[in-house]
Design a protein around this motif. Structure first.
Motif, PDB file in Angstrom:
ATOM      1  N   LYS A  13      29.945  39.018  48.062  1.00 54.44           N
ATOM      2  CA  LYS A  13      31.322  39.295  48.501  1.00 54.44           C
ATOM      3  C   LYS A  13      31.980  40.395  47.653  1.00 54.44           C
ATOM      4  O   LYS A  13      32.535  41.366  48.172  1.00 54.44           O
ATOM      5  CB  LYS A  13      32.182  38.011  48.428  1.00 54.44           C
ATOM      6  CG  LYS A  13      31.601  36.837  49.205  1.00 54.44           C
ATOM      7  CD  LYS A  13      32.497  35.615  49.153  1.00 54.44           C
ATOM      8  CE  LYS A  13      32.689  35.008  47.760  1.00 54.44           C
ATOM      9  NZ  LYS A  13      31.457  34.535  47.109  1.00 54.44           N
ATOM     10  N   THR A  14      31.909  40.190  46.337  1.00 47.54           N
ATOM     11  CA  THR A  14      32.509  41.185  45.442  1.00 47.54           C
ATOM     12  C   THR A  14      31.832  42.542  45.628  1.00 47.54           C
ATOM     13  O   THR A  14      32.497  43.583  45.674  1.00 47.54           O
ATOM     14  CB  THR A  14      32.411  40.723  43.978  1.00 47.54           C
ATOM     15  OG1 THR A  14      33.134  39.503  43.846  1.00 47.54           O
ATOM     16  CG2 THR A  14      32.989  41.749  43.028  1.00 47.54           C
ATOM     17  N   SER A  15      30.515  42.510  45.775  1.00 46.91           N
ATOM     18  CA  SER A  15      29.790  43.772  45.961  1.00 46.91           C
ATOM     19  C   SER A  15      30.257  44.505  47.213  1.00 46.91           C
ATOM     20  O   SER A  15      30.383  45.733  47.210  1.00 46.91           O
ATOM     21  CB  SER A  15      28.285  43.516  46.067  1.00 46.91           C
ATOM     22  OG  SER A  15      27.832  42.854  44.909  1.00 46.91           O
ATOM     23  N   LEU A  31      41.346  41.593  48.636  1.00 47.25           N
ATOM     24  CA  LEU A  31      41.703  40.658  47.571  1.00 47.25           C
ATOM     25  C   LEU A  31      40.482  39.823  47.197  1.00 47.25           C
ATOM     26  O   LEU A  31      39.914  39.147  48.045  1.00 47.25           O
ATOM     27  CB  LEU A  31      42.821  39.720  48.031  1.00 47.25           C
ATOM     28  CG  LEU A  31      44.109  40.364  48.559  1.00 47.25           C
ATOM     29  CD1 LEU A  31      45.034  39.299  49.142  1.00 47.25           C
ATOM     30  CD2 LEU A  31      44.813  41.133  47.455  1.00 47.25           C
ATOM     31  N   ASP A  32      40.088  39.896  45.925  1.00 39.51           N
ATOM     32  CA  ASP A  32      38.902  39.154  45.490  1.00 39.51           C
ATOM     33  C   ASP A  32      39.318  37.832  44.851  1.00 39.51           C
ATOM     34  O   ASP A  32      39.892  37.812  43.765  1.00 39.51           O
ATOM     35  CB  ASP A  32      38.094  40.004  44.492  1.00 39.51           C
ATOM     36  CG  ASP A  32      36.654  39.502  44.350  1.00 39.51           C
ATOM     37  OD1 ASP A  32      36.327  38.455  44.950  1.00 39.51           O
ATOM     38  OD2 ASP A  32      35.869  40.169  43.645  1.00 39.51           O
ATOM     39  N   GLU A  33      39.034  36.748  45.529  1.00 36.71           N
ATOM     40  CA  GLU A  33      39.319  35.383  45.040  1.00 36.71           C
ATOM     41  C   GLU A  33      40.734  35.257  44.471  1.00 36.71           C
ATOM     42  O   GLU A  33      40.911  34.958  43.285  1.00 36.71           O
ATOM     43  CB  GLU A  33      38.307  34.985  43.946  1.00 36.71           C
ATOM     44  CG  GLU A  33      36.857  35.247  44.306  1.00 36.71           C
ATOM     45  CD  GLU A  33      36.139  34.021  44.886  1.00 36.71           C
ATOM     46  OE1 GLU A  33      36.810  33.015  45.151  1.00 36.71           O
ATOM     47  OE2 GLU A  33      34.914  34.123  45.110  1.00 36.71           O
ATOM     48  N   PRO A  34      41.752  35.466  45.292  1.00 38.40           N
ATOM     49  CA  PRO A  34      43.119  35.467  44.755  1.00 38.40           C
ATOM     50  C   PRO A  34      43.546  34.128  44.168  1.00 38.40           C
ATOM     51  O   PRO A  34      44.496  34.096  43.391  1.00 38.40           O
ATOM     52  CB  PRO A  34      43.980  35.840  45.961  1.00 38.40           C
ATOM     53  CG  PRO A  34      43.147  35.547  47.158  1.00 38.40           C
ATOM     54  CD  PRO A  34      41.725  35.741  46.738  1.00 38.40           C
ATOM     55  N   PHE A  68      41.424  43.047  41.851  1.00 35.79           N
ATOM     56  CA  PHE A  68      40.148  42.716  41.219  1.00 35.79           C
ATOM     57  C   PHE A  68      40.173  41.319  40.615  1.00 35.79           C
ATOM     58  O   PHE A  68      41.213  40.846  40.167  1.00 35.79           O
ATOM     59  CB  PHE A  68      39.830  43.726  40.108  1.00 35.79           C
ATOM     60  CG  PHE A  68      39.628  45.117  40.613  1.00 35.79           C
ATOM     61  CD1 PHE A  68      38.376  45.542  41.029  1.00 35.79           C
ATOM     62  CD2 PHE A  68      40.688  46.005  40.681  1.00 35.79           C
ATOM     63  CE1 PHE A  68      38.196  46.832  41.502  1.00 35.79           C
ATOM     64  CE2 PHE A  68      40.516  47.295  41.160  1.00 35.79           C
ATOM     65  CZ  PHE A  68      39.267  47.710  41.568  1.00 35.79           C
ATOM     66  N   GLN A  69      38.997  40.717  40.589  1.00 38.24           N
ATOM     67  CA  GLN A  69      38.916  39.396  39.980  1.00 38.24           C
ATOM     68  C   GLN A  69      38.916  39.507  38.457  1.00 38.24           C
ATOM     69  O   GLN A  69      39.570  38.733  37.787  1.00 38.24           O
ATOM     70  CB  GLN A  69      37.645  38.691  40.457  1.00 38.24           C
ATOM     71  CG  GLN A  69      37.759  37.185  40.326  1.00 38.24           C
ATOM     72  CD  GLN A  69      36.506  36.463  40.780  1.00 38.24           C
ATOM     73  OE1 GLN A  69      35.583  37.057  41.337  1.00 38.24           O
ATOM     74  NE2 GLN A  69      36.470  35.167  40.537  1.00 38.24           N
ATOM     75  N   ARG A  70      38.181  40.474  37.943  1.00 36.47           N
ATOM     76  CA  ARG A  70      38.139  40.648  36.485  1.00 36.47           C
ATOM     77  C   ARG A  70      38.375  42.101  36.105  1.00 36.47           C
ATOM     78  O   ARG A  70      37.459  42.819  35.720  1.00 36.47           O
ATOM     79  CB  ARG A  70      36.786  40.183  35.932  1.00 36.47           C
ATOM     80  CG  ARG A  70      36.678  38.681  35.877  1.00 36.47           C
ATOM     81  CD  ARG A  70      35.378  38.197  35.277  1.00 36.47           C
ATOM     82  NE  ARG A  70      35.049  36.905  35.836  1.00 36.47           N
ATOM     83  CZ  ARG A  70      34.388  36.717  36.977  1.00 36.47           C
ATOM     84  NH1 ARG A  70      33.934  37.764  37.653  1.00 36.47           N
ATOM     85  NH2 ARG A  70      34.158  35.506  37.431  1.00 36.47           N
TER      86      ARG A  70
END
Ligand code: ADP
Ligand code: MG
Lengths: 258, 391
Positions: free
Chosen positions: A40-42, A154-157, A84-86
């Motif tokens: 997913k992030t990729s 949105l990555d894992e909000p 971003f998540q991180r």
């Protein structure tokens, strides 16, 4: 708004995404489900154009333009924004300054936005330095609200966020996407949402965020393969009941066809 | 590019030890405009609105010197020797003239220097400003400075060092002895803007008594031939505190070997050394040495370096504990700018160059305690300009 065609992505010699096809029409919010490590992030990083995510096949089209080889900043200016998540810490750069960078046309009242996001005290901290999970999300959303992108990724909000913050974050996402039902209604709601043009792709592996935002569609990514596309709540029900087991079966069926 | 091991030697005979006298000026506004501009760049406030006193030395002549606050003394070292017989107890007490050829020369051929002192209990309302300035081509300026913060006083000093615009070579040797008495605080900010071929050899030692605080900020953004310094601070009394920060940029042809040593001699003492260096074609050796002599001390060293384009960046952090029960740590990182940071900013709309310069500006943007707002602004501008030169 966004069209992805037969996308294959290789990271460090390993195929991470395989034949991904996806369309997000103008004004729609899609949820991207998938267990950890499914890619997913990729996918998000590839849409934004980050280095290390090598597109070996297929293309990405945004607003009718092929952006597959476009530099990151041009994609941003064309209207793609990411939470971003991180995100990395940038020492010496105050959060306020990065919000101002996002606000290209200088139309944002940063103080006002920060107040809405309960972020005022953090404006003068180095961006992301020792931020808690919830603080990172609020910082990212603050930047996006200043940027006002047409496609929001949105990555894992909801990950790493306490219950109190998640309500605030849900509200912020809704207002970013013109989907809010909370804002003071001087105009008929119908009118507010009729001009809705913002699209979004919201990544989640738990689906909790769906308790706070609305979505038009859901997709499931499993092992780099987009194996399901249907009503988001329906998918969530399945996942809550059976986990991602059912997706194994579907992706196994698709695999030989790629 | 200079490597650490071939840091060049300086031949003292190449430098002139005498210069003509420059006339004293009653008002700072009478300083020649070419000089005035250089002074401004290193933080001298010509209007003196926000300064408690001023000391300016050009070559070997003190051209202006005054105090504007009772209980704060600002004078040349020779005046101070006449006025205070006891000064001999403070001079050459920490540094032996035999330390090296530079200290020897400073003893043999002295050219003034400042004496700045806050009397007991006196707190400077604004910083005292000092400037050591070289105008004569090939001159070796040898100064001896003394700063004393008497008991429970608070003394802020901003000192700028610069050369005349036309100057090519020169040597600056500065012996500095600082005394922070019981419960006193000394905030010392030094900004250097020497010429491209000027060599600089400061020799500094500070003594801090019980409950005393010394804060030292050192900023060198502009090209310099070579700079080598390793000031030592002794925290001698219970609860004394030292905080040293340096911000260094080495452009092509510049060689900076800069560090500080803090010796923690008493229980409850604290020390912190923070350094940020950017090698952009030049060389930086960033040293830091913390020495814990008794239990119950706490010391931390943080040294971060970036190489832009090319250059040498060497971090040498040292921790020495002589007893158990000390808490000492260091953190050193040397490298190039993290690609993730660049791309993060690009995702917010900056192009690659814009992202890099934003990161560099942030890197150099260390919060400096005791810096007046106007000087902070000037420094931010200087960082921006330096950063443009580097790109
Ligand atoms: N930089 C990288 N180098 C090598 N493998 C990576 C890299 N980034 C991600 N991966 C791998 O790609 C797969 C998908 O990761 P990711 O996109 O983070 O999944 P998700 O966001 O769905 O949890 C994982 O197997 C992960 O280990
Ligand atoms: Mg992920």
């Amino acid at each position: 708004m966004l069209q992805i065609e037969e996308l294959k992505v290789v990271v460090g010699g390993k195929t991470i995404l395989n034949n991904v096809n996806m369309e997000i029409p103008k004004g729609e919010t899609h949820i991207l489900f998938g267990p950890n490590g499914s890619g997913k992030t990729s996918l998000m990083m590839t849409i934004m154009g980050f280095s290390g995510y090598n597109v070996t096949r297929g293309k990405i089209i945004f607003k009718g333009e092929d952006i597959t080889d476009m530099p990151i900043n041009e994609r941003a200016l064309l209207g793609i924004g990411v939470s971003f998540q991180r995100p990395p810490t940038i020492s010496g750069l105050k959060t306020r300054e990065i919000v101002e960078i996002c606000d290209v046309d200088r139309s944002t009242n940063v103080e006002e936005l920060a107040k809405q996001l309960n972020f005022t005290d953090l404006l003068y901290r180095d961006v992301n330095h020792n931020f808690s999970g919830g603080e990172i999300k609020r910082s990212e959303l603050l930047q996006l609200m200043a940027q006002q992108p047409d496609l929001v990724l949105l990555d894992e909000p909801e990950s790493g966020v306490d219950l109190e913050s998640i309500v605030l974050i849900g509200d912020a996402i809704n207002s970013l996407l013109n989907r809010g039902v909370r804002c003071p209604q001087e105009r008929p709601h119908k009118e507010i949402i009729s001009g809705r043009t913002k699209s979004a792709l919201v990544i989640t592996h738990t689906g909790h965020i769906l308790d706070y935002i609305t979505a038009d569609r859901g997709q499931v990514l499993y092992n780099g393969i987009l194996c399901c596309s249907r009503n988001a709540r329906e998918i969530l029900k399945w996942i809550r009941e059976y986990g991602y087991e059912e997706c194994v079966r579907c992706s196994n069926e698709i695999m030989p066809l790629i | 590019m200079l490597k650490r091991d071939n840091a060049f030697d300086i031949n003292l005979e190449d430098y002139k030890v005498d210069a003509k006298d420059h006339a004293y000026v009653e008002k700072l506004s009478q300083i020649e405009s070419t000089d005035a501009k250089q002074l401004l760049d290193v933080g001298v406030d010509i209007d003196e609105n926000a300064r408690t006193g001023t000391f300016i030395q050009k070559d070997k002549s003190v051209i202006h010197c005054k105090t504007r606050q009772d209980g704060v003394e600002v004078m040349s070292i020779s005046q101070a020797q006449e006025k205070h017989e006891w000064l001999s107890d403070y001079m050459w007490k920490n540094i032996s003239p035999d330390t090296d050829k530079f200290t020897f020369q400073a003893r043999e051929i002295p050219h003034e220097g400042y004496f700045i002192r806050a009397l007991p209990g006196v707190k400077t309302k604004h910083p005292v400003q000092s400037c050591l300035y070289i105008a004569k081509e090939g001159f070796s300026q040898n100064v001896h400075n003394i700063a004393i913060a008497e008991e429970d006083s608070e003394l802020h000093i901003i000192t700028g060092c610069a050369t005349a615009p036309h100057m090519v070579t020169g040597l600056h040797v500065g012996i500095s002895e600082f005394y922070v008495k019981k419960g006193a605080k000394l905030v010392f900010t030094m900004i250097h803007d020497w010429g491209e071929k000027v060599n600089v050899r400061p020799r500094t030692v500070a003594q801090v008594e019980e409950g005393g605080v010394i804060i030292s900020n050192y900023i060198s953004l502009r090209p310099v031939g070579s700079l080598q310094m390793f000031p030592t601070t002794h925290l001698n009394g219970k609860g004394a505190v030292a905080r040293f920060q340096s911000i260094l940029v080495a452009s092509r042809g510049s060689f900076l070997d800069v560090g500080s040593r803090i010796v923690l001699n008493a229980p409850g003492t604290r020390a912190e050394i923070i350094s940020r260096g950017i090698a952009s074609g030049g060389s930086i050796i960033a040293r830091g040495d913390l020495v814990g002599k008794v239990a119950g001390i706490k010391a931390h060293l943080e040294c971060k370096g970036l190489i832009l384009n090319d250059g040498l960046m060497q971090a040498i952090p040292e921790l020495t504990a002589h007893v158990p029960g000390v808490e000492m740590s260091h953190e050193a990182a040397v490298g190039k700018i993290d690609q993730h940071e660049i791309e993060y900013l690009m995702a917010r709309g900056l192009d690659e160059d814009g992202a890099i310069s934003t990161i560099v500006r942030g890197f150099l943007n260390v919060d400096i305690e005791g810096l007046p707002a106007s000087l902070k602004k000037k420094l931010d501008r200087a960082v921006s300009e330096t950063q443009k030169d580097m790109m």
